[in-house]
Design a protein around this motif. Structure first.
Motif, PDB file in Angstrom:
ATOM      1  N   GLN A  42       0.793  -1.158  -0.265  1.00  0.00           N
ATOM      2  CA  GLN A  42      -0.063  -0.027  -0.274  1.00  0.00           C
ATOM      3  C   GLN A  42       0.752   1.128   0.033  1.00  0.00           C
ATOM      4  OE1 GLN A  42      -3.355  -1.734   3.105  1.00  0.00           O
ATOM      5  NE2 GLN A  42      -3.614   0.339   2.288  1.00  0.00           N
ATOM      6  N   GLY A 192      -1.513  -3.965   6.132  1.00  0.00           N
ATOM      7  CA  GLY A 192      -2.534  -3.555   5.115  1.00  0.00           C
ATOM      8  C   GLY A 192      -3.565  -4.494   5.125  1.00  0.00           C
ATOM      9  N   VAL A 306      -6.327  -1.056  -1.016  1.00  0.00           N
ATOM     10  CA  VAL A 306      -6.455   0.132  -0.047  1.00  0.00           C
ATOM     11  C   VAL A 306      -7.355  -0.503   0.912  1.00  0.00           C
ATOM     12  CG1 VAL A 306      -5.904   1.996  -1.343  1.00  0.00           C
ATOM     13  CG2 VAL A 306      -8.353   1.143  -1.241  1.00  0.00           C
ATOM     14  N   HIS A 330      -6.845   4.311   5.867  1.00  0.00           N
ATOM     15  CA  HIS A 330      -6.503   4.893   4.640  1.00  0.00           C
ATOM     16  C   HIS A 330      -5.874   6.199   4.680  1.00  0.00           C
ATOM     17  CE1 HIS A 330      -6.637   5.077   0.425  1.00  0.00           C
ATOM     18  NE2 HIS A 330      -7.852   5.754   0.073  1.00  0.00           N
TER      19      HIS A 330
END
Length: 366
Positions: A42, A192, A306, A330
């Motif tokens: 990410q 992530g 994401v 995020h």
């Protein structure tokens, strides 16, 4: 590694690297587990936006503190980590976000007219709607940040995949990886898309929404401008609401992404893979309309996972289970040094900051 590590950090994205570095600042050793290449999940790409603008005043303050940590680490590690060219924001949200930033204090921010906007963002087509400049924002030099931190951590970063981890019942945490079985005083999970699965092993259900994201990079037409700001476009004037863009080092390339993502099923598959292609096409069309200073043919594509929380696209939180801390959210790149210091403190039994607990819903518009 001179002595046995005291804390396990799962994931060598920017949050994991910052957490391990913050622990090292305190004289505490960590082992950072990464199954791939540090900073290529990410945290991948060449640039991200550092912006102060958020809809939650608490997150604005957290970000303001984080900018100071970025600057401190940049000086110490000898690398530019955030550009000095600022962030311009366009559209109807500008007045409310400007008020929140001004109320926070200590953040250089102002409205700009079309002439100043063009000077700061020469790649942009003519625009006369609401606009503001966050002078303390800029483009995060993501590769410089990841590589500087990884170099500083040295052999603390290991290539290994964590399969499971659990409290031992005697005040420690056991980590089971592909290559071993180790015990630590605490563990921090910044993995992530893999974070929620590891959390389920200790009975936690994280409300993480996995999705896929598209970001395209375009070549600047002609000579690179000496000065070019990052862009947040919520105006809709150029056919899209929720666009963000940031220059590469040297300003010869500019990365553009839509805030919209493609939802995925629990098993990681797409209900409609064509949606990713559609986002690519929409980003290209936006550039043709809004950014005439760019060649509209992409030179690079970035597709990545994401993870977001239900209360805000900027939301973040930390869950705790017997000396294991699970981080989710995020847009965390800009928050990583400040978040890393908070996670380091929690791992050293100093307590987790209240605003980072899930019940606080940090990032939720208020």
């Amino acid at each position: 590694m001179d002595r046995a590590p005291e804390v396990a950090v799962v994931g060598a994205g920017i949050v994991g690297l910052c957490t391990a570095y913050a622990l090292a600042e305190r004289g505490t050793t960590a082992r950072v587990y990464e199954s791939g290449v540090p900073g290529h999940g990410q945290s991948s790409g060449q640039s991200r936006i550092f912006r102060h603008a958020h809809d939650d005043a608490r997150l604005v303050e957290f970000t303001r503190q984080g900018r100071a940590v970025w600057d401190e680490w940049a000086d110490r590690l000898g690398a530019e980590m955030i550009s000095q060219d600022g962030v311009v924001a366009l559209g109807a949200p500008v007045p409310d976000r400007l008020r929140i930033l001004q109320d926070a204090g200590g953040i250089p921010v102002q409205t700009v007219d079309s002439a100043e906007l063009h000077a700061r963002m020469p790649l942009l087509a003519e625009y006369r709607g609401p606009a503001m400049l966050d002078e303390g924002g800029g483009a995060i030099r993501t590769r410089a940040a990841v590589e500087s931190l990884a170099d500083a951590l040295g052999d603390s970063v290991v290539t290994d995949e964590v399969i499971s981890l659990h409290p031992t019942g005697r005040g420690t945490v056991e980590v089971l990886s592909a290559a071993g079985r180790e015990e630590y005083a605490a563990a921090v999970v910044c993995a992530g898309p893999g974070t929620a699965g590891l959390a389920r092993n200790v009975g936690l259900s994280l409300p993480v929404r996995p999705a896929a994201h598209v970001r395209l990079t375009f070549q600047v037409r002609g000579a690179p401008p000496k000065r070019v700001a990052c862009l947040q476009d919520s105006s809709g004037d150029f056919g899209e609401v929720g666009v963000y863009a940031a220059p590469y080092p040297g300003n010869a390339r500019y990365a553009v992404g839509l805030s919209q993502t493609v939802e995925v099923r629990e098993d990681g598959s797409f209900a409609d893979p064509g949606e990713l292609v559609a986002l690519n096409d929409r980003a290209r069309a936006y550039v043709s309309r809004a950014l005439p200073g760019l060649d509209p043919e992409p030179v690079e594509y970035l597709h990545c996972w994401v993870t977001s929380l239900p209360w805000s696209e900027d939301g973040m939180a930390v869950w705790e289970a017997d000396r294991i801390f699970f981080t989710a959210g995020h847009n965390l790149f800009k928050q990583a040094p400040r978040l890393g210091r908070a996670l380091a403190g929690a791992a050293m039994a100093e307590g987790l900051e209240e605003n980072l607990r899930p019940a606080a819903e940090l990032g939720k518009p208020r």
